[in-house]
Design an enzyme around this catalytic site. Structure first.
Site, mmCIF file in Angstrom:
data_model
loop_
_atom_site.group_PDB
_atom_site.id
_atom_site.type_symbol
_atom_site.label_atom_id
_atom_site.label_comp_id
_atom_site.label_asym_id
_atom_site.label_seq_id
_atom_site.Cartn_x
_atom_site.Cartn_y
_atom_site.Cartn_z
ATOM 1 N N HIS A 122 77.680 -6.181 -33.910
ATOM 2 C CA HIS A 122 78.554 -7.225 -33.379
ATOM 3 C C HIS A 122 77.641 -8.327 -32.824
ATOM 4 C CE1 HIS A 122 81.251 -9.040 -30.346
ATOM 5 N NE2 HIS A 122 82.260 -8.512 -31.018
ATOM 6 N N ASP A 199 75.248 0.281 -28.143
ATOM 7 C CA ASP A 199 76.457 -0.495 -27.889
ATOM 8 C C ASP A 199 77.644 0.427 -28.158
ATOM 9 O OD1 ASP A 199 78.691 -2.064 -28.030
ATOM 10 O OD2 ASP A 199 77.900 -3.484 -29.513
ATOM 11 N N GLN A 202 82.888 0.308 -29.222
ATOM 12 C CA GLN A 202 83.919 0.880 -30.100
ATOM 13 C C GLN A 202 83.920 2.401 -30.063
ATOM 14 O OE1 GLN A 202 86.280 -0.735 -31.566
ATOM 15 N NE2 GLN A 202 85.529 -2.819 -31.284
ATOM 16 N N LYS A 225 88.784 -2.134 -24.293
ATOM 17 C CA LYS A 225 88.971 -1.517 -25.612
ATOM 18 C C LYS A 225 89.297 -0.035 -25.465
ATOM 19 C CE LYS A 225 85.652 -4.653 -27.759
ATOM 20 N NZ LYS A 225 86.470 -5.490 -28.643
ATOM 21 N N CYS A 363 83.427 -11.130 -35.406
ATOM 22 C CA CYS A 363 82.173 -11.320 -34.646
ATOM 23 C C CYS A 363 81.028 -10.543 -35.282
ATOM 24 C CB CYS A 363 82.328 -10.917 -33.183
ATOM 25 S SG CYS A 363 83.427 -11.994 -32.290
HETATM 26 N N1 PMP Z 1 80.174 -4.562 -29.426
HETATM 27 C C1 PMP Z 1 81.140 -4.212 -30.277
HETATM 28 C C2 PMP Z 1 80.839 -3.202 -31.351
HETATM 29 C C3 PMP Z 1 82.413 -4.771 -30.154
HETATM 30 O O1 PMP Z 1 83.384 -4.402 -31.004
HETATM 31 C C4 PMP Z 1 82.659 -5.703 -29.121
HETATM 32 C C5 PMP Z 1 84.014 -6.375 -28.976
HETATM 33 N N2 PMP Z 1 84.647 -6.701 -30.164
HETATM 34 C C6 PMP Z 1 81.612 -6.030 -28.254
HETATM 35 C C7 PMP Z 1 80.393 -5.436 -28.433
HETATM 36 C C8 PMP Z 1 81.801 -6.999 -27.139
HETATM 37 O O2 PMP Z 1 82.742 -6.541 -26.218
HETATM 38 P P1 PMP Z 1 83.328 -7.516 -25.104
HETATM 39 O O3 PMP Z 1 83.838 -8.724 -25.824
HETATM 40 O O4 PMP Z 1 84.409 -6.726 -24.468
HETATM 41 O O5 PMP Z 1 82.212 -7.843 -24.178
#
Ligand code: PMP
Length: 405
Positions: A122, A199, A202, A225, A363
């Site tokens: 991401h 990270d 998910q 999430k 993203c």
């Molecule tokens: N890493 C991953 C794999 C994500 O899916 C996301 C959110 N789509 C993020 C990081 C970032 O999370 P946040 O926008 O809640 O900071």
């Protein structure tokens, strides 16, 4: 006993109509809905406990501080951190990764150093590391993946030989659903004394995380999430690293003593929590983590796997469908395209039929570039989704595809 109806009852937002159609919410990888317990926890905080934490002698401040620190202890126990002060509250995964990049990254980087990520990150776990490399005239190394969306472990081994200062990998890909073999990847990195950030944005809603078993150096996630509120998340870091790392932001709370000549910093975890935190969201996050624990990861995983398999089988029957992300180890995320239909057009028609999916690059523009596509339609399932909703969704996809092709 897994009682789907009882779970759905807890989520008021699921029981609404959009465009006069019952809502089918399949955008859970972007954010999940929230159970009543969380909405009520936040409301209770403002009705009864509202107060700034850590600096009050009065009753409410002490209550709020105790609740906040209990949330930290619970988060630590949830991911099996050794110590509560290894949990740094942030506004989400993005801030957690930025904290690690700015503080740990800057501590380790030298001109020409490298950082290793994967091809499925991401933007939140890519851009902070890329910018750090630019700052130090360093090199961003990227572990490739194959067409199914699986990491190439042989290439990973070779890239580790370049001795990156840190490896930053996603536990589960938001764009493809791939669940990476993070434990193995961490062991391989540690064999070369390279620390690893995972990270977990998910992962936390779907699978049990044990940071001691993984032996990761850092782990990041957002509450929203995982059935919790927006504006809260955390960075887990091993004590030895957090102790050695410089502060990331400066201001109130993170200091010990301040004069015009000199400032000394507070102990962990406060050294990394400058300013007033999002107290209500942290309390809501604790309630969300308790909801997950009470529901049980095993029950969640079994149900979501059933949804994934059922939806994949149903969608497979649609002529011209292409799936992106077909790794055997996969979370309940389905990214797809149908023929030449643009994902945005398909998503817009589905929306009019009451179905919430995400369209676009999620993203993860580098993932879309890899497949040479502008984006996908992504359906992602949570514990409260049903096979009946999948039937509605598949029928809607068929109808929309016919209209658009
Ligand atoms: N890493 C991953 C794999 C994500 O899916 C996301 C959110 N789509 C993020 C990081 C970032 O999370 P946040 O926008 O809640 O900071």
């Amino acid at each position: 006993m897994f009682d789907l109806e009882a779970i759905r009852e807890q989520f008021p937002a699921l029981h609404q109509k959009v465009y006069n159609k019952p809502l089918v919410y399949f955008d859970n990888a972007a954010t999940t809905h929230k159970p009543l317990a969380i909405i009520e926890r936040i409301s209770h905080y403002y009705r009864c406990e509202n107060s700034n934490i850590h600096r009050g002698v009065h009753y409410l401040s002490q209550q709020a501080t105790e609740a906040f620190e209990e949330a930290r202890r619970f988060a630590a126990s949830m991911i099996n951190a050794v110590k509560a002060h290894e949990i740094i509250f942030t506004k989400g995964a993005t801030e957690a990764i930025n904290l690690a990049a700015h503080s740990f990254g800057r501590m380790r980087m030298k001109p020409g150093s490298s950082i290793l990520v994967t091809a499925m990150e991401h933007h939140s776990n890519l851009v902070p590391w890329q910018q750090l490399c630019l700052e130090y005239n360093g090199k961003l190394l990227v572990t490739p993946m194959d067409e199914l969306g699986q990491i190439d472990l042989q290439a990973y081994t070779q890239l580790l030989d370049q001795q990156p200062v840190i490896v930053a990998i996603t536990h589960t890909s938001n764009a493809l659903g791939t669940i990476n073999p993070v434990k193995t990847m961490i062991r391989m990195a540690h064999d070369r004394n390279i620390p690893v950030l995972v990270d977990g944005a998910q992962a936390i809603a779907h699978t049990e995380i044990d940071v001691q078993d993984l032996d990761c150096d850092f782990f990041a996630f957002s509450a929203h999430k995982a059935y919790g509120p927006m504006g809260a998340g955390l960075l887990y870091g091993k004590e030895k690293w957090l102790e050695a790392m410089p502060p990331y932001q400066f201001g109130g709370e993170m200091v010990d003593s301040v004069s015009f000549d000199k400032t000394t910093f507070n102990v962990l975890p406060f050294k990394f929590e400058a300013g007033t935190p999002n107290v209500e969201a942290v309390l809501g996050m604790e309630t969300a983590l308790r909801f997950i624990r009470n529901t049980g990861y095993e029950a969640i995983a079994t149900h979501e796997k059933e949804l994934l398999d059922y939806a994949t089988a149903q969608l497979s029957q649609i002529p011209g469908i292409r799936f992106f992300g077909q790794a055997p180890e996969k979370a309940s995320v389905i990214s797809f395209l149908i023929g030449d239909v643009h994902p945005f057009d398909l998503g817009t028609l589905l929306d009019k039929m009451g179905i919430a999916v995400r369209t676009g690059h999620h993203c993860a523009q580098t993932v879309m570039d890899f497949f040479n596509i502008p984006g996908t339609v992504r359906a992602s399932f949570a514990v409260y989704n049903t096979t009946h909703e999948i039937d509605t969704f598949v029928a809607a996809v068929k109808k929309a595809a016919l209209m658009l092709s």
